[in-house]
Write an enzyme that holds these catalytic residues in place. Structure first.
Site, short mmCIF file in Angstrom:
data_model
loop_
_atom_site.label_atom_id
_atom_site.label_comp_id
_atom_site.label_asym_id
_atom_site.label_seq_id
_atom_site.Cartn_x
_atom_site.Cartn_y
_atom_site.Cartn_z
N THR A 1 -1.69 -5.68 -9.77
CA THR A 1 -0.71 -5.50 -10.84
C THR A 1 0.34 -6.60 -10.90
O THR A 1 0.74 -7.03 -11.98
CB THR A 1 0.03 -4.16 -10.63
OG1 THR A 1 -0.96 -3.13 -10.64
CG2 THR A 1 1.04 -3.89 -11.71
N ASP B 1 -8.79 -6.57 -8.86
CA ASP B 1 -8.00 -5.35 -8.70
C ASP B 1 -8.36 -4.90 -7.28
O ASP B 1 -9.53 -4.94 -6.89
CB ASP B 1 -8.46 -4.32 -9.73
CG ASP B 1 -7.63 -3.05 -9.65
OD1 ASP B 1 -6.95 -2.75 -10.64
OD2 ASP B 1 -7.68 -2.35 -8.61
N SER C 1 -8.91 -2.30 -5.88
CA SER C 1 -9.93 -1.25 -5.71
C SER C 1 -11.31 -1.87 -5.55
O SER C 1 -12.25 -1.21 -5.11
CB SER C 1 -9.92 -0.31 -6.91
OG SER C 1 -8.63 0.21 -7.06
N ASP D 1 -3.13 -0.83 -4.07
CA ASP D 1 -4.03 0.30 -3.79
C ASP D 1 -4.71 0.19 -2.42
O ASP D 1 -4.81 1.19 -1.70
CB ASP D 1 -5.10 0.42 -4.89
CG ASP D 1 -4.50 0.90 -6.21
OD1 ASP D 1 -3.33 1.33 -6.21
OD2 ASP D 1 -5.21 0.85 -7.24
N GLN E 1 -5.32 13.63 9.97
CA GLN E 1 -5.02 13.58 8.53
C GLN E 1 -3.51 13.50 8.28
O GLN E 1 -3.08 13.18 7.19
CB GLN E 1 -5.57 14.82 7.83
CG GLN E 1 -7.07 14.92 7.89
CD GLN E 1 -7.62 16.16 7.21
OE1 GLN E 1 -6.90 16.89 6.53
NE2 GLN E 1 -8.90 16.39 7.39
N CYS E 2 -2.73 13.83 9.32
CA CYS E 2 -1.27 13.80 9.14
C CYS E 2 -0.78 12.36 9.02
O CYS E 2 -1.35 11.45 9.62
CB CYS E 2 -0.59 14.44 10.35
SG CYS E 2 -1.01 16.17 10.54
N1 ASP Z 1 -4.82 -1.19 -9.21
C1 ASP Z 1 -3.88 -2.16 -8.72
C2 ASP Z 1 -4.48 -2.81 -7.48
O1 ASP Z 1 -4.41 -2.27 -6.41
C3 ASP Z 1 -2.58 -1.52 -8.43
C4 ASP Z 1 -1.57 -2.46 -7.84
O2 ASP Z 1 -1.68 -3.65 -7.88
O3 ASP Z 1 -0.57 -1.98 -7.30
O4 ASP Z 1 -5.02 -3.87 -7.59
#
Ligand code: ASP
Length: 343
Positions: A15, A59, A61, A92, A278-279
């Site tokens: 982002t 991105d 992801s 992310d 998981q905590c």
């Molecule tokens: N979807 C974006 C990413 O992780 C969100 C971000 O940049 O914060 O690339």
């Protein structure tokens, strides 16, 4: 003439560097001249700043171990030329990348600071400006000519955290990361206050980059009602070598016979099972409850207070090194880059 501190900013995507395409209305990556337009103060900082942009930008992801290898390779190649590195990265999966880099870099003596933003730079309220400026400042910070933060860290909003201790926990707030089991390395306010006692010390040895990462690893998150079929299908995945078992509380799991059997069979086949909680804060204590005692007996390895992000990256790294089973197990229990604290 006094030579300026040199910083390399590496833009991987996310982002922070997106701008709205006026025609389509969707977000697309910018080029770097644009960075100076939006943060003109960077030119006024008394550092020599260079840029490297990944092609293609991703991105986060879409982040993959092959990309970590590329990123580590760039830092390795430019390691002698620069005093510090700032990696602009989507938030992310930033905690995974920071964890992976921390294991890939042995003897890191320079700062590698990851940062990003929740709002793109071209928006008036973007958090990216401050995040980038603070990260550059931290990457350049020295005391007696020695880097103050010679480790992989995440700088986001008002904090600097050890990279392999962080998790993204908020998709909206500017304060997007937490480090539930390790104090902040620095707090960013009017001054940047470094918590020197918690920051790794430089060892002045030569950087060694480990770039063989094993992909055949998986995460199994437990939940009440998880089925035999789901557990067995994951554990029987072809070529799978290690599973990060996300357990309840201090490392507890169901005591159903089928569940324990499935784990035992996998371990007997040579699989590594790494028990993480998981905590978001606290530690795995194998054997504290009867619900983890069986796990310990059958050879599940306790990860203490390691994060899931760090555990998966650590397994990729350890298995990539091709160590013998006893050594992998011993190293799973140790802190290699400050990623866990033994209780
Ligand atoms: N979807 C974006 C990413 O992780 C969100 C971000 O940049 O914060 O690339």
């Amino acid at each position: 003439m006094e030579s300026k501190t040199a910083i390399l900013i590496i833009y991987t995507g996310g982002t922070v560097g997106m701008i709205k395409d006026p025609e389509t209305g969707s977000l697309k990556p910018f080029n770097f001249e644009y960075l100076f337009q939006h943060i003109p103060v960077l030119e006024r900082m008394n550092y020599h700043i260079d840029y490297h942009t990944f092609d293609p930008l991703v991105d986060s992801s879409n982040m993959k171990p092959s990309f970590w290898v590329k990123l580590a390779g760039i830092i390795e190649e430019k390691y002698e030329e620069y005093d510090g590195f700032v990696v602009l990265h989507g938030s992310d999966t930033m905690a995974y990348t920071a964890s992976a880099l921390s294991f890939m870099f042995e003897n890191l003596n320079k700062p590698v600071i990851l940062t990003g933003a929740q709002l793109p730079l071209d928006l008036v309220r973007s958090d990216g400006r401050d995040n980038i400026i603070n990260s550059v400042e931290i990457a350049a910070a020295k005391k007696d000519d020695i880097a103050i933060v010679p480790e992989v860290a995440i700088c986001f909003e008002n904090y600097l955290y050890r990279g392999n201790r962080t998790s993204k926990f908020n998709a909206e707030h500017f304060e997007a990361f937490l480090s539930g089991n390790y104090p902040a390395l620095a707090e960013v306010g009017v001054k940047i206050k470094y918590n020197r006692n918690y920051i790794q010390k430089p060892n002045f040895k030569k950087l060694k980059v480990h770039d063989k990462l094993e992909n055949n690893v998986a995460i199994l998150k437990l939940f009440p009602g998880i089925t035999q079929c789901a557990v067995e299908s994951l554990l029987n995945t072809q070529d799978l070598k290690a599973v990060i078992l996300e357990t309840f509380g201090s490392g507890n799991a169901p005591t159903d016979g089928w569940f324990l059997d499935a784990l035992k069979k996998a371990i007997d086949r040579g699989m590594y099972i790494y028990n993480v909680t998981q905590c978001k804060s606290g530690t795995v204590e194998m054997g504290l409850y009867e619900t983890s005692a069986d796990l310990e007996k059958m050879g599940v390895i306790g990860g203490y207070d390691i994060t899931t992000e760090s555990a998966i990256a650590k397994m990729m790294y350890l298995l990539g090194e091709g160590y013998k089973r006893e050594k992998v197990i011993a190293l799973m229990r140790e802190s290699l880059r400050g990623e866990l604290t033994k209780q």
